[in-house]
Design an enzyme around this catalytic site. Structure first.
Site, PDB file in Angstrom:
ATOM      1  N   ARG A 411       0.462  -0.846  -0.112  1.00 18.71           N
ATOM      2  CA  ARG A 411      -0.238   0.242  -0.322  1.00 18.71           C
ATOM      3  C   ARG A 411       0.731   1.258  -0.218  1.00 18.71           C
ATOM      4  NH1 ARG A 411      -3.248  -3.454   3.974  1.00 18.71           N
ATOM      5  NH2 ARG A 411      -5.692  -2.798   2.939  1.00 18.71           N
ATOM      6  N   ARG A 447       0.871  -1.276  -4.964  1.00 16.45           N
ATOM      7  CA  ARG A 447      -0.431  -1.160  -5.725  1.00 16.45           C
ATOM      8  C   ARG A 447      -0.222   0.885  -5.426  1.00 16.45           C
ATOM      9  NH1 ARG A 447      -5.794  -1.083  -2.011  1.00 16.45           N
ATOM     10  NH2 ARG A 447      -4.105   0.208  -0.602  1.00 16.45           N
ATOM     11  N   GLU A 545     -12.618  -4.344  -7.185  1.00 18.05           N
ATOM     12  CA  GLU A 545     -12.848  -4.342  -5.529  1.00 18.05           C
ATOM     13  C   GLU A 545     -14.004  -2.564  -5.810  1.00 18.05           C
ATOM     14  OE1 GLU A 545      -9.927  -2.670  -3.071  1.00 18.05           O
ATOM     15  OE2 GLU A 545      -9.299  -0.712  -4.856  1.00 18.05           O
ATOM     16  N   ASN A 568     -12.192  -6.098   0.929  1.00 21.96           N
ATOM     17  CA  ASN A 568     -12.928  -5.181   2.027  1.00 21.96           C
ATOM     18  C   ASN A 568     -13.189  -3.973   1.322  1.00 21.96           C
ATOM     19  OD1 ASN A 568     -10.515  -6.644   3.464  1.00 21.96           O
ATOM     20  ND2 ASN A 568      -8.990  -5.097   3.552  1.00 21.96           N
ATOM     21  N   ASP A 569     -12.597  -3.493   0.284  1.00 20.43           N
ATOM     22  CA  ASP A 569     -14.090  -2.890  -0.715  1.00 20.43           C
ATOM     23  C   ASP A 569     -14.898  -3.579  -1.756  1.00 20.43           C
ATOM     24  OD1 ASP A 569     -12.937  -0.310  -0.141  1.00 20.43           O
ATOM     25  OD2 ASP A 569     -11.220   0.035  -1.195  1.00 20.43           O
ATOM     26  N   ARG A 579     -17.897   0.032   5.062  1.00 28.26           N
ATOM     27  CA  ARG A 579     -16.631  -0.363   6.129  1.00 28.26           C
ATOM     28  C   ARG A 579     -16.690   0.162   7.148  1.00 28.26           C
ATOM     29  NH1 ARG A 579     -11.218  -0.557   2.186  1.00 28.26           N
ATOM     30  NH2 ARG A 579      -9.779  -1.110   3.257  1.00 28.26           N
TER      31      ARG A 579
END
Ligand code: PEP
Ligand code: MG
Length: 658
Positions: A411, A447, A545, A568-569, A579
């Site tokens: 990330r 990413r 996502e 997650n997304d 979330r």
């Protein structure tokens, strides 16, 4: 004499360029001032200069008076007109306040724990459960004597004050000279030393002493005045400097009072450290092996404290806000770093439950270490890559210790959030190259910047949005800011010479986002070639996502080298359930058939096109779901390092039928 110009320094005179500008100004004998909107400040004080909040493209005037005024103006104007001046982040100082995450942490999720009158809930920042004696770390506020000095005491008090400042500077210099200090911690100390060495704070304090105040009261007042100035500026990152000023003021006061800062050295074995905020410097120096868990009022999942806790396997719940005060008098405390639950003085049944979970966790971890070096395979012999999700170089060690087969999600936003300005291409290229080297020959999937209006970043102005999660974030923002995006792509192309870098795009919802990125990558490669800079191409993939990405997965698969499913997304968008919102947490469930079928559709499209399908959302580490994902055709699972060995065990057991 004076001269005006338009500031071209990248992102303006924020922390580092301000310090450099001051250094340059101090090289001249003349009095030098910088003027903006009619306000003039000394160009020899970085604090005053930062407070002027000079931004890129604003008009300023350099005014000099003295023997070398012409040379001073020439040099300073030259600096202001150099766009590269803001980009070099060698020894970049960053704010301890940022590290503590006040500015960057996700909003705290505060709610009581169902069924527990004495339960709180904060941000689940480092997984694992812990129960132990509470160690409250709330350093007392420092107070001055509150007595007016006699005229004949003032000179002595000024000497005492100057000696205290010198002692603090020397202490910081000693800290900076230590080889053991990490690059991040070095930046923190350097930022504090800049403030301790600046005559804004010391000048303001001396003025108060001359007015008859004792030195401690004077420092408190001076720090409060300057911190208030920083807080009033319309800039998140300058606001965060207010905490730096208080931190320096506190150190000076402690020397004046002959006291040491409250130390974490005596924390008992297995204790739960409770604080409103812990400076990254303090935590890094603490006996981390003895700390059972961490609970903080400040901080969030991406804060420096969270990273240190995760990389040392310490369960942590952060971002409790004022509710952390309820823990000041606790004897014992239980915390669950997976859910963010904290229980104060748990009853016998809860104690037994947590003690059981801690023991089971330790036993499980001991049994899992055998899987560190295992290469898990499907029944047909196909290797399943079990990789790590990380966000900083500090986390490499924990990932390697766990047996990560590369990085499935780096990330990059932390790189951007930890600095007072945008990271330069060189700094990014070095970071990506260090990652590539650390995990070679395994792949490292980086990413591209995934940031939105919910998290501030120095140097990027985000509009106020009604729904930041549906707004200008991820690849959308990057494509609108090619200046930022190309710098990252160029850095990635340069790091790709190591052979194992792959790149993936977040929040993709339209094929044009991939084709436009490809065009930018091509432009960057052509530029590097023309400049004679070494580079290599990389595999480009996308995160799945958004529901749109799932629905166009067959077409997307023809455009990219791999998919990585961001559950997650994906879960929040498929279920239309935020979330971060605890009231809809039940709906935010990856096992809901709607989400599972979205994952299956994605896997089918990827497998049919012959590209790798992986997953890097939290679900990738869940042993109850891994078998289903493998059956769907996923061949890469990326997760928090703490989950790696368990995942390898689950996959191995599947293949051997254990
Ligand atoms: C995801 O959305 O699943 C993901 C891995 O990205 P992040 O959690 O960083 O949004
Ligand atoms: Mg995501």
């Amino acid at each position: 004499m004076e001269r005006s110009t338009i500031v071209r320094v990248h992102e303006g005179l924020h922390a580092r360029p301000a310090t450099r500008f001051v250094k340059l100004a101090k090289g001249f004998e003349s009095d030098v001032e910088l003027v903006k909107d009619g306000k003039a400040v000394s160009a020899k004080s970085s604090v005053k200069l930062m407070l002027l909040a000079v931004k890129e493209n604003q008009e300023v005037t350099v005014r000099a008076n003295g023997a070398d005024a012409i040379e001073a103006i020439e040099a300073l104007i030259g600096y202001l007109e150099n766009p590269k001046a803001g980009l070099d982040d060698e020894a970049e100082p960053h704010s301890p306040a940022n590290d503590a995450g006040q500015e960057t942490a996700p909003a705290p999720v505060l709610q009581s724990v169902p069924g527990q009158a004495n339960g709180l809930r904060g941000v689940a920042a480092s997984e694992g459960v812990a129960i132990g004696p509470a160690f409250a770390h709330f350093p007392p506020d420092i107070a001055g004597q509150g007595r007016l000095l006699q005229a004949d005491e003032i000179a002595g008090e000024i000497d005492r004050f100057r000696a205290a400042v010198a002692a603090v500077q020397a202490r910081m210099d000693r800290a900076l000279a230590q080889d053991s200090l990490s690059a991040g911690d070095r930046g923190i100390v350097a930022a504090l030393r800049d403030i301790a060495a600046d005559d804004s704070l010391t000048g303001e304090a001396e003025k108060a002493i001359k007015g008859g105040n004792d030195a401690v009261s004077a420092v408190i007042t001076a720090a409060a005045t300057i911190a208030a100035d920083f807080s009033a500026v319309d800039d998140h990152y300058l606001n965060a400097r207010a905490d730096d000023v208080h931190a320096v003021g506190r150190q000076i006061c402690l020397v004046l009072l002959g006291q040491d800062d409250v130390s974490l050295e005596n924390i008992p074995e297995g204790a739960i450290l409770i604080a409103d905020d812990i400076g990254a410097w303090d935590l890094a120096r603490a006996p981390l092996k003895r700390i059972g868990g961490v609970i903080c009022g400040h901080g969030g999942a991406t804060s420096h404290i969270a990273i240190i806790a995760r990389s040392h396997g310490i369960p942590a719940v952060l971002g409790l806000g004022d509710q952390v005060n309820a823990l000041r008098t606790a004897h014992d405390v239980a915390l669950d770093g997976n859910t963010g639950h904290v229980i104060i003085d748990p009853d016998a049944a809860t104690r037994a439950e947590y003690a059981g979970r801690v023991e089971a966790g330790a036993k499980e971890r001991a049994g899992l270490t055998a899987f560190k070096t295992v290469t898990p395979k499907r029944a047909d012999g196909k290797v399943i890559e079990v990789a790590a999700n990380i966000g900083s170089l500090e986390e490499i060690e924990a990932a390697q210790e766990a047996g990560a087969m590369g990085v499935g999600l780096f990330r990059t936003e932390l790189l951007f959030m930890r600095h007072m300005h945008l990271p330069s291409e060189d700094m990014q290229a070095e970071t990506y190259a260090a990652l590539a080297k650390a995990f070679a020959p395994h792949p490292v999937i980086v990413r591209t910047l995934d940031i939105g209006g919910d998290k501030p970043i120095a140097g990027i102005e985000f509009p106020d949005e009604e729904n930041p999660f549906l707004g200008w974030r991820g690849i959308r923002m990057c494509l609108d800011r090619p200046d930022i995006f190309k710098r990252q792509l160029r850095a990635l192309l340069r790091a790709a010479v190591h052979g194992n870098i792959k790149v993936m795009l977040p929040m993709v919802s339209d094929i044009s986002e991939v084709t436009r990125t490809r065009a930018l990558v091509g432009e960057c490669a052509a530029e590097l070639k023309a400049e004679g800079v070494a580079y290599a191409t990389f595999d480009l993939g996308v995160m799945i996502e958004t529901p749109a990405a799932v629905l166009i997965a067959p077409a997307l698969a023809k455009e990219v080298a791999f998919f990585s499913i961001g559950t997650n997304d994906l879960t929040q968008y498929i279920m239309a359930a935020d979330r971060l919102n605890p009231t809809v947490a039940k709906l935010n469930d990856v096992t809901n058939p709607a989400v599972m079928s979205a994952i299956e559709l994605t896997a089918k499209a990827g497998v049919a096109a012959g590209i790798m399908v992986g997953m890097c959302g939290e679900a990738a580490g869940r042993p109850d779901l891994i078998p289903a994902f493998i059956e769907m055709g996923l061949t890469e699972l990326s997760m928090s390092p703490a989950s790696i060995q368990r995942a390898k065990k689950t996959i191995t057991a599947m293949a051997t039928g254990d």
